[in-house]
Design an enzyme around this catalytic site. Structure first.
Site, PDB file in Angstrom:
ATOM      1  N   MET A  24       7.763   9.887  24.811  1.00  0.00           N
ATOM      2  CA  MET A  24       8.662   8.728  24.850  1.00  0.00           C
ATOM      3  C   MET A  24       9.817   9.020  25.804  1.00  0.00           C
ATOM      4  SD  MET A  24       7.291   6.438  22.981  1.00  0.00           S
ATOM      5  CE  MET A  24       8.657   5.270  23.152  1.00  0.00           C
ATOM      6  N   MET A  39       4.534   3.239  15.413  1.00  0.00           N
ATOM      7  CA  MET A  39       5.910   3.692  15.181  1.00  0.00           C
ATOM      8  C   MET A  39       6.249   3.343  13.733  1.00  0.00           C
ATOM      9  SD  MET A  39       7.537   2.563  18.849  1.00  0.00           S
ATOM     10  CE  MET A  39       6.212   1.419  19.276  1.00  0.00           C
ATOM     11  N   HIS A  79      -1.725  -1.778  25.527  1.00  0.00           N
ATOM     12  CA  HIS A  79      -0.889  -0.972  24.640  1.00  0.00           C
ATOM     13  C   HIS A  79      -0.301  -1.866  23.553  1.00  0.00           C
ATOM     14  CE1 HIS A  79       1.408   2.699  23.766  1.00  0.00           C
ATOM     15  NE2 HIS A  79       2.445   1.922  23.514  1.00  0.00           N
ATOM     16  N   MET A 138       5.437  -1.516  14.861  1.00  0.00           N
ATOM     17  CA  MET A 138       6.709  -1.025  14.315  1.00  0.00           C
ATOM     18  C   MET A 138       6.897  -1.599  12.918  1.00  0.00           C
ATOM     19  SD  MET A 138       9.125  -1.563  17.662  1.00  0.00           S
ATOM     20  CE  MET A 138       8.453  -1.392  19.322  1.00  0.00           C
ATOM     21  N   ASP A 140       5.901   6.519  28.033  1.00  0.00           N
ATOM     22  CA  ASP A 140       6.238   5.163  27.594  1.00  0.00           C
ATOM     23  C   ASP A 140       7.753   5.020  27.555  1.00  0.00           C
ATOM     24  OD1 ASP A 140       6.570   2.733  26.333  1.00  0.00           O
ATOM     25  OD2 ASP A 140       5.429   3.244  24.538  1.00  0.00           O
ATOM     26  N   GLY A 141       8.261   4.053  28.325  1.00  0.00           N
ATOM     27  CA  GLY A 141       9.681   3.763  28.284  1.00  0.00           C
ATOM     28  C   GLY A 141      10.314   3.713  29.658  1.00  0.00           C
ATOM     29  N   ASP A 177       2.144  -2.012  20.431  1.00  0.00           N
ATOM     30  CA  ASP A 177       3.255  -1.349  19.750  1.00  0.00           C
ATOM     31  C   ASP A 177       3.385  -1.863  18.322  1.00  0.00           C
ATOM     32  OD1 ASP A 177       4.504   0.453  21.698  1.00  0.00           O
ATOM     33  OD2 ASP A 177       4.853  -1.369  22.857  1.00  0.00           O
ATOM     34  N   SER A 189       2.201  -3.013  27.927  1.00  0.00           N
ATOM     35  CA  SER A 189       2.586  -3.186  26.528  1.00  0.00           C
ATOM     36  C   SER A 189       2.776  -4.662  26.219  1.00  0.00           C
ATOM     37  CB  SER A 189       3.881  -2.439  26.229  1.00  0.00           C
ATOM     38  OG  SER A 189       4.375  -2.806  24.960  1.00  0.00           O
ATOM     39  N   HIS A 212      -0.063   2.237  19.298  1.00  0.00           N
ATOM     40  CA  HIS A 212       1.040   3.191  19.126  1.00  0.00           C
ATOM     41  C   HIS A 212       1.765   2.849  17.836  1.00  0.00           C
ATOM     42  CE1 HIS A 212       5.207   4.671  20.782  1.00  0.00           C
ATOM     43  NE2 HIS A 212       4.781   5.394  19.763  1.00  0.00           N
TER      44      HIS A 212
END
Length: 220
Positions: A137, A68, A33, A37, A175-176, A35, A10, A66
């Site tokens: 997640m 969000m 990846h 947001m 993920d996480g 992210d 990520s 991804h």
């Protein structure tokens, strides 16, 4: 599992001022990846489609975007246009996940569905065939560097059972908090695709960190 493990670092944990160089530090990565947001769906604001497009110009690796964000159906096409290999959106952010997935697939882009820790797998298992990727997640989305939530592996097992029952090629991503210490249990539960941020970019040698993650996932 039929799939070889995919490691998707990520860039949330990378230096945003030097993304070109940061991506060059991870030649062993399978995917990148990204992210996204919006500061509304999650309490953080990161990057959008223009940055994803810029990233696509400096790497041949597939972009795993991804989202969000609120109202993902409004924005998914922008990420296809930007060069995304797959676009994953949140089940909690739309009333029409299957419709969005079909739009993505019609454009030749992988469709991914993700659920937050508080969202049950029930109700989404039945639509797994509409997706190329299911993302579980294992932290609350919004910020990197959080601790892995092992109780999320029950959802992984539920989706793995359904994917295998239907003999689908759908990938199962997590993920996480993924690290050399946690990736093995995720693999044993049925994951085949792993997002890792701080475990990669927090390491002295990010590429060696990727190889270690892949080794731990394969051994499992």
């Amino acid at each position: 599992m039929s799939h070889a493990p995919i490691i998707a670092p990520s860039i949330l944990s990378a230096d945003f001022a030097r993304l070109d160089e940061e991506i060059k530090r991870i030649p062993s990565a399978d995917w990148i990846h990204v992210d996204v947001m919006d500061g509304h769906f999650v309490p953080n604001l990161t990057i959008g489609a223009p940055v994803a497009k810029a990233i696509a110009k400096v790497t041949d690796k597939p972009l795993d975007c991804h989202l969000m964000i609120e109202d993902p159906g409004r924005w998914v096409s922008d990420y296809v246009d930007a060069g995304a290999h797959s676009v994953t959106f949140h089940a909690e952010a739309t009333n029409d996940p299957v419709g969005i997935a079909r739009r993505l697939r019609e454009r030749g882009c992988g469709a991914g569905l993700t659920i937050k820790p508080g969202t049950l797998a029930d109700g989404y298992l039945e639509m797994v065939s509409e997706f190329d990727l299911i993302l579980i997640m294992s932290v609350e989305p919004g910020f990197g560097g959080q601790s892995f939530m092992p109780d999320m592996l029950d959802k992984v097992r539920a989706f793995r059972a359904e994917i295998d029952r239907l003999r689908l090629e759908t990938r199962l991503e997590i993920d996480g908090g993924i690290s050399p210490e946690t990736i093995g249990s995720a693999a044993e539960a049925g994951c085949d695709t792993y997002v890792a941020g701080s475990a990669v970019y927090g390491a002295a040698d990010p590429d060696a960190a990727i190889e270690l993650l892949r080794e731990r996932a394969t051994v499992a």
